[in-house]
Design an enzyme around this catalytic site. Structure first.
Site, PDB file in Angstrom:
ATOM      1  N   TYR A   1       0.852  -1.190   0.000  1.00 56.94           N
ATOM      2  CA  TYR A   1       0.000   0.000   0.000  1.00 56.94           C
ATOM      3  C   TYR A   1       0.880   1.231   0.000  1.00 56.94           C
ATOM      4  O   TYR A   1       1.753   1.383   0.857  1.00 56.94           O
ATOM      5  CB  TYR A   1      -0.896  -0.010   1.239  1.00 56.94           C
ATOM      6  CG  TYR A   1      -1.766   1.215   1.403  1.00 56.94           C
ATOM      7  CD1 TYR A   1      -2.845   1.437   0.559  1.00 56.94           C
ATOM      8  CD2 TYR A   1      -1.516   2.140   2.415  1.00 56.94           C
ATOM      9  CE1 TYR A   1      -3.654   2.549   0.715  1.00 56.94           C
ATOM     10  CE2 TYR A   1      -2.310   3.255   2.578  1.00 56.94           C
ATOM     11  CZ  TYR A   1      -3.385   3.458   1.723  1.00 56.94           C
ATOM     12  OH  TYR A   1      -4.177   4.564   1.877  1.00 56.94           O
TER      13      TYR A   1
ATOM     14  N   ASP B   1       9.437   2.900  -0.609  1.00 54.40           N
ATOM     15  CA  ASP B   1       8.420   3.423   0.304  1.00 54.40           C
ATOM     16  C   ASP B   1       8.826   3.016   1.716  1.00 54.40           C
ATOM     17  O   ASP B   1       8.508   1.925   2.180  1.00 54.40           O
ATOM     18  CB  ASP B   1       7.058   2.847  -0.077  1.00 54.40           C
ATOM     19  CG  ASP B   1       5.940   3.283   0.860  1.00 54.40           C
ATOM     20  OD1 ASP B   1       6.241   3.886   1.916  1.00 54.40           O
ATOM     21  OD2 ASP B   1       4.763   3.013   0.554  1.00 54.40           O
TER      22      ASP B   1
ATOM     23  N   LYS C   1       5.167   8.646   8.978  1.00 54.79           N
ATOM     24  CA  LYS C   1       5.051   8.065  10.318  1.00 54.79           C
ATOM     25  C   LYS C   1       5.994   8.718  11.340  1.00 54.79           C
ATOM     26  O   LYS C   1       5.701   9.779  11.867  1.00 54.79           O
ATOM     27  CB  LYS C   1       5.292   6.554  10.259  1.00 54.79           C
ATOM     28  CG  LYS C   1       4.449   5.791   9.245  1.00 54.79           C
ATOM     29  CD  LYS C   1       3.008   5.673   9.624  1.00 54.79           C
ATOM     30  CE  LYS C   1       2.244   4.783   8.666  1.00 54.79           C
ATOM     31  NZ  LYS C   1       0.807   4.723   8.932  1.00 54.79           N
TER      32      LYS C   1
END
Length: 426
Positions: A141, A236, A264
């Site tokens: 994702y 990513d 994050k």
């Protein structure tokens, strides 16, 4: 008000009662817990129940809730202003810290979310190569931008929806999806179409279909094939950045991508993300170059202050070995308890993140993930919740530990896990 009352009220004014789908407990059933506060390794819900938190805002809170250094930095900055829409010293300091931690990033641009970072990275890669085709891997994702929201993990899997209505077919046609960890299929595709590919985008350690480590040779092949065919390799590291070490998984693997995306942890619990690369690539961005990317709150001072405080603690204290040890005790203890109870289980652990899959055999890709017993995970989730342990409310997500998860807290959570697993036995 209780969580149940709040959820009913929320459903009247918010689609599904939540502002991110996986929060809705769709794969585990029941009423989502509405959280009132967090401190250290703990959460308290609207009903006054206390939980050991292994979600940690889906990964950002590597120092736990309300770390004093982060709180102090936030309170100081809030007293000076929350947003200016102008450059700040904090952006410069944060950029310097990120670039020092990631030698592959000579320059960095801050944004507000991982979705923005990946969307911008793909645009940049297409501009740099003059090509359109993007390769991604199933179960990974990369945010909810149109071109990457195809055969994704995370909330898309949790909803049971492989693709998303509203995404134009013409957009998706420029994205090719291959199997994660299938090096042979990837090399065959690149051998035939590599000169059409702008970017290969990959989570170096998959975390959004649950934790699935890369197999030997997979990332090495991604690096070799992109170089060979003139495409860009995009890592990513929204989840993995600063999660395993002070830097990213690229330091551990020894594989240097062309573009890195972070999120994050770099926000220290506030909305922040980043993407970066060598100067020649980043200088394609406006206002230096022709590739437009912007954001009113990008690099906002609150997020930068929280991020700087978090990275300072990580750099100075280097807690990674202890984090990995505590997660190994917790995750492997769950696995052993399940096996002793005769329950098929596979626990994938990488540093301070892990996923418990109720299945036999290894989990190395999306097909293995989807074969796991999600109904059994739902029972385990609620059994843990009833015993004061908050796990991811989806079988397709990672669990995390923070520096606030001391060995005694891990032991108490593991005791709860043994009781929960006993309740699952036939």
């Amino acid at each position: 008000m209780t969580s149940e009352t709040l959820f009913e009220e929320a459903k009247r004014v918010i689609p599904g009662g939540v502002n991110s789908p996986v929060r809705a407990f769709g794969r585990v059933g029941g009423t989502p817990r509405f959280i009132e506060r967090g401190r250290g390794a703990y959460l308290w819900d609207a009903d006054g129940r206390k939980y050991v938190d292994f979600v940690l805002s889906w990964g950002p809170l590597i120092l736990g809730h309300c770390h004093p250094d982060v709180l102090e930095a936030l309170m100081h900055q809030a007293s000076l202003g929350t947003s200016y829409g102008a450059p700040t010293r904090l952006e410069v300091e944060m950029a310097r810290m990120v670039c020092e931690a990631f030698p592959s990033m000579e320059k960095v641009r801050f944004v507000n979310s991982g979705t923005e970072a990946l969307m911008s990275a793909v645009r940049l890669a297409r501009a740099a190569t003059g090509r359109d085709l993007v390769v991604k891997f199933d179960g990974c994702y990369h945010g909810h931008s149109d071109c990457l929201l195809v055969k994704a993990g995370s909330g898309v899997l949790a909803q049971g929806v492989p693709d998303c209505p509203g995404v134009p077919g013409a957009v998706v046609s420029s994205t090719v999806v291959l199997s994660y960890n299938d090096t042979q299929a990837f090399e065959e595709f690149m051998g035939e179409h590599g000169r059409e590919v702008a970017a290969v985008v990959v989570e170096p350690v998959a975390g959004n279909m649950g934790v699935v480590p890369p197999e030997r040779g997979f990332l090495e092949s991604a690096r070799d094939q992109t170089r060979r065919h003139g495409a860009l390799l995009v890592f990513d590291e929204v989840i993995t950045g600063f999660r395993f070490c002070y830097g990213g998984y690229q330091h551990i693997s020894g594989i240097t991508p062309d573009i890195t995306c972070l999120g994050k942890i770099v926000g220290g619990g506030l909305p922040a993300a980043a993407f970066g690369a060598k100067a020649e690539i980043m200088n394609l961005l406006a206002p230096v170059g022709p590739v437009y990317q912007a954001g009113t709150l990008s690099g906002n001072p609150l997020a930068m202050a929280a991020g700087i405080a978090t990275l300072r603690v990580l750099r100075e204290q280097d807690p990674y070995r202890e984090l990995a040890r505590n997660m190994a005790v917790f995750a492997n203890g769950i696995g052993q308890a399940a096996r002793e109870a005769g329950i098929p289980v596979t626990v994938n652990v990488m540093g301070s993140m892990a996923t418990v899959f109720f299945t036999r055999g290894p989990v190395r890709g999306l097909a293995d993930v989807e074969a796991a017993d999600t109904a059994l995970y739902a029972r385990f989730f609620h059994a843990m919740l009833d015993r004061g342990v908050y796990l991811a409310p989806s079988p397709y997500e990672a669990l995390f530990v923070s520096t606030a998860h001391t060995p005694d807290i891990i032991d108490r959570a593991l005791a709860a896990a043994h009781e929960a697993i006993s309740s699952l036995s036939p």
